[in-house]
Enzyme design. Structure first.
Site: not given
Ligand code: NAD
Length: 494
Positions: A154, A178, A181-182, A231, A286, A387
């Site tokens: 998001f 994809k 969703e937020r 994450s 991140c 985190e």
């Molecule tokens: P998230 O992991 O909750 O969601 C990311 C994506 O995965 C979304 O599209 C979501 O629909 C999908 N998803 C979530 N749970 C899932 C599951 N159980 N099974 C399958 N798909 C699933 O992450 P978020 O809250 O949207 O974003 C924040 C996180 O992203 C933080 O941990 C941040 O550090 C990380 N991030 C990392 C980088 C990097 O370059 N390393 C960059 C930006 C964000």
């Protein structure tokens, strides 16, 4: 104030906007006002299959389109992104809560990837050697994979999809996104602009949804490669499930980013850059500095300046002028952040600046958290390794540079670490010894430019090829080796 709409966001399937009917849907909510902006459908495996089939049907024609023609769509996209820059930035602010300055910055970094990918005709060149035996030549050529997909978080609704999309299609692949969703609204706009470029149907597709849609992409036999950012627990899951299905996969995960402040650092510059890094995008980056590690005398100079600056950071709705810190993404996120600060206190920490009660007049439903500074007694404590993903900067003192590097390297994450110093020797030692993928020297947020890979080590990355730059070309192409003989004369005796 944003206009209230409750439109169900459509998918983009084989070049048509299609709303999957009869599916559950979630509200897309402005995190500053609590207003519902739209609804996002939770696409099923069947919806995903339709999207993927549309991409499969487009692939043969697209891979046969010369790269010099493929990039013309990116030139047009770049132009349209510039023309619609303010409107897209505003959408990012509405759905993700950033300040307008932050949204513009995000979009600019996204556009840079479109620009770099227009160099694909040179970037995807192979190589060859004549006469590996007399009259026999050998070459390496790069070919696109087929249908590839990206699943994104998001916190950068536009920039992160653009780490992948331009390279994937310029290399000749068909790309399925994809979005989170937020925050599905800004990429919907970008895809609508791509449509205006005349891009053939199915080359780029959009499928909205959450876990069911993701799992369907991971399992779909026609999807050759998966890019993920989010994450760490989800990154690991996606890496394992995709690899099991035989796909190429790159997964960027979470982070906990320490920044070391040496006593000889330029304190004014360090403070400004660390404030922006820790509290920019409400700490939901991140590459946000999440732990400040002042060394020796810096504890007496840097820390008091930090507390004063944190107290004056202006919280509010990102469209309002002068706002420096927008809301966090959801009320649950706000609760989680407050709970983690409590956990820090339970571990012996002390809240030096407390933003947890932040309220903004006129935006009573906003998920605001003010800049928070938490002193932690030890670098190796649980919270120093967790985190938070909010505007909370922990401070842990270290006696010297060796102790600070030891703490950096003890972390399960390895996304970034920074040092502020005027000593070249200290900077070099840090750069050399820190086990992280992105290092900043007198830089607050060392975000790689589009022509460098976005690295990440340890628990912050699963895979080998990173997003952006040359790694993107490696990721989105298969190497084919051809050994050829054309002369009639035999080059060896039988
Ligand atoms: P998230 O992991 O909750 O969601 C990311 C994506 O995965 C979304 O599209 C979501 O629909 C999908 N998803 C979530 N749970 C899932 C599951 N159980 N099974 C399958 N798909 C699933 O992450 P978020 O809250 O949207 O974003 C924040 C996180 O992203 C933080 O941990 C941040 O550090 C990380 N991030 C990392 C980088 C990097 O370059 N390393 C960059 C930006 C964000």
């Amino acid at each position: 104030m944003a206009t209230v709409q409750t439109e169900l966001i459509p998918n983009y399937v084989a070049g048509r906007w299609h709303t999957p009917s009869g599916r559950d849907a979630l509200d897309v909510v402005n995190p500053a006002t609590g207003e519902t902006l739209a609804r996002v459908p939770l696409s099923s495996a069947e919806d995903v299959d339709k999207v993927v089939q549309g991409a499969v049907a487009a692939f043969d024609g697209w891979r046969r389109t010369p790269p010099t023609e493929r990039i013309q769509y990116l030139f047009k996209l770049k132009q349209l992104l510039e023309e619609n820059f303010e409107e897209i930035a505003r959408t990012i602010t509405l759905e993700a809560g950033k300040t307008m300055g932050e949204s513009r910055g995000e979009l600019r970094r996204g556009i840079e990837n479109v620009e770099v990918a227009t160099g694909i005709p040179s970037m995807m060149m192979g190589y060859n050697v004549e006469d590996i035996a007399t009259g026999i030549d050998e070459m390496m050529i790069r070919q696109p994979l087929g249908v590839v997909a990206a699943i994104v978080p998001f916190n950068f609704p536009c920039m992160i999809p653009l780490w992948f999309l331009p390279y994937a299609i310029a290399c000749g692949n068909c790309f399925v996104l994809k979005p989170s969703e937020r925050v599905p609204l800004s990429m919907r706009k970008v895809v609508a602009l791509l449509e205006k470029t005349g891009l053939p149907p199915g080359v780029v597709s959009l499928v909205n949804g959450a876990k069911e849609a993701v799992d369907a992409l991971l399992d779909h036999p026609e999807v050759r490669a998966i890019s993920f950012v989010g994450s760490s627990p989800v990154a690991r899951y996606i890496y394992e499930r995709s690899a099991r299905a035989g796909k190429r996969v790159q997964c960027q995960g979470g982070a906990k980013n320490p920044t070391v402040i040496m006593p000889d650092a330029d304190m004014d510059m360090s403070l400004k850059l660390i404030m922006d890094s820790a509290f920019g995008c409400a700490g939901q980056r991140c590459l946000a500095t999440s732990v400040a590690v002042p060394i020796g005398e810096a504890q007496k100079t840097f820390t008091p300046m930090l507390l004063e600056a944190a107290r004056s950071r202006k919280v509010g709705f990102g469209l309002d002028p002068g706002v420096e810190l927008g809301p966090v993404i959801t009320p649950q996120s706000r609760e989680r952040i407050a709970g983690l600060v409590d956990r820090g206190v339970a571990e012996g920490g002390k809240v030096l600046v407390d933003g947890r009660q932040a309220r903004v007049t006129g935006y009573e439903k906003g998920n605001f958290v003010g800049a928070t500074v938490l002193e932690l007694p030890q670098a190796g404590g649980e919270l120093a390794r967790t985190e938070i993903f909010g505007p909370v900067l922990s401070v842990t003192n270290a006696a010297n540079l060796d102790a600070a590097i030891e703490a950096v390297n003890a972390s399960a994450f390895g996304n970034m670490a920074c040092i502020f110093t005027s000593s070249g020797a200290a900077a070099r030692k840090f750069r050399y010894e820190a086990r992280v993928g992105n290092v900043g020297v007198n830089i607050g947020t060392p975000a790689p430019m589009a022509f460098f890979p976005f690295s990440g080590w340890k628990g912050s990355f699963f895979g080998d090829l990173h997003a952006q730059g040359k790694d993107a070309i490696e990721f989105y192409t298969d190497k084919k080796i051809v050994v050829e003989r054309w002369p009639k004369e035999w080059s060896r005796q039988f």
